[in-house]
Write a protein that holds these residues in place. Sequence first.
Motif, mmCIF file in Angstrom:
data_model
loop_
_atom_site.group_PDB
_atom_site.id
_atom_site.type_symbol
_atom_site.label_atom_id
_atom_site.label_comp_id
_atom_site.label_asym_id
_atom_site.label_seq_id
_atom_site.Cartn_x
_atom_site.Cartn_y
_atom_site.Cartn_z
ATOM 1 N N ASP A 153 2.132 6.082 -35.316
ATOM 2 C CA ASP A 153 1.814 5.415 -34.060
ATOM 3 C C ASP A 153 0.538 4.578 -34.216
ATOM 4 N N ASP A 172 0.596 3.307 -29.655
ATOM 5 C CA ASP A 172 1.956 3.238 -29.131
ATOM 6 C C ASP A 172 2.912 3.935 -30.095
ATOM 7 N N LYS A 173 4.009 4.430 -29.559
ATOM 8 C CA LYS A 173 4.968 5.174 -30.353
ATOM 9 C C LYS A 173 5.675 4.266 -31.360
ATOM 10 N N ASP A 175 8.754 4.243 -32.306
ATOM 11 C CA ASP A 175 10.031 3.722 -31.818
ATOM 12 C C ASP A 175 9.843 2.457 -30.988
#
Length: 479
Positions: A153, A172-173, A175
Amino acid sequence: MKKIISFIICAPLVLASCSKSFIEKQPVSSVAVDVLYKTDKDFQDAVVGCYRTLQSQYQNFWQFGDLRGDDVEEQWTAALDLMRIDNFTADNSETVIASSWQNYYNLINRANTILDKIKDADVAVVKNKDRHIAEAEFLRAIAYFDLVRIFGDVPMLTAPISSDDALKKGRDKVDAIYNEVIIKDLLDAAGRLPAKYTGSDVGRATSGAAKAMLGRVYLTRKDFPKAEAVLQEVTTMGYALLPNYNDLFDYTKDEHHSEYIFDIEYEEGIGLGSIFTSNFCPFVAPVMTFYGVTGSTGNHGSPTAKLFAAFPDGDKRKDITVARGVTDANGVFTPLPAGFGMQAFTKKFMTPMKTSNDSRANWKVIRYADVLLMYAEALNENGKTPQAITYLNQVHTRAGLTAYGDMPQATTREDIYLERRLELSYEGVRWFDLVRTGRALDSMKPVGMKTYMTVFPLPLGQIQIMNDPSIFPQNEGYN
């Protein structure tokens, strides 16, 4: 635009036109942001600034992609920083970790500024608007792809940001970064970029490069249907394997050949050379004389005994990938001296060099053999094993080996993994292959890897600047 003082390194406005084609020209003078982005050439120069950041970053990318894995080790005990990367004792104060974070966010900041400034540009003035957008997106995608694979992340920024806002921006992730930036950028770039260039623009990102990188992204995400589809497109774009594997690493020849897709470009003699020859060459007179290498060398990045043993008899790739000495024109073999700290080296970056750290050797980000093996992997995972073996065999037989016959899916999977290992050593691939296929811990636990070490620690300086673990925590295990 305000200068960013936290984890984003504000891009100095020192930009260049270039060519090795395009990387050769020296930087132009600094200018104010408000007057920089006006003409087509302004944006072209700004995009080159992004490429130049990758030139800096990829000098040390092997430490993440190769040294961390099982095929390269640091035998030179004086290089303590490299030994820590190698044996999984690196912490958040490592210079390469801090500089890599800075380099990638420098590139991202430059790309974001270009994309912000160009959106309202008149195509009558900025005639290559689509290409500039696509190159900025392509390079930003590479930066984020490397960041999430190295750190997990990370802050996702898609527009210029003020210093105040930067200090509030958390991680932020992974994904979200894949879906909202990396994949979107590569899809858009693939549709806008030209298939090829001529003249001084040769070496810039192409639609084939964007699609090939997108295939790598999909494979990393285990989205095998999408990986198969986009990589199949790349196989129709006119690329072809060179007949002789060793020609890939003959830097006296044109590096923009049929197998070339995207390199980080370097050129000797003008301050834009790479450090690769200096880095990997033993500081041993017979070796340096044999290759015409001048100056000091680093003695770094030795191939492991496991890599030597992995090559089957008759594999034409072995001689240039791993070596314990040199053989002259008369067939006389001179080994590295007994007791010398480095007992093996790779020949992949050996080329005549007049000055230390000024090599013409490029870094291969992605080439067609990689595409063929990724395509074979995707086909195999999608239950199309006979087709997968066909593409695997293109790379396998080029190496002088007997073609594979019919095999079950599980066996084919392992043979593809092995082929990638032998084909792509010292090209920044092995560690990330181990991680994405779930084999890293089994392979590296004996040398110190722990479960959480599939990613590196965040740089200590960024943790200290943010000073808020609720939005910017250190990676698990590194506190």
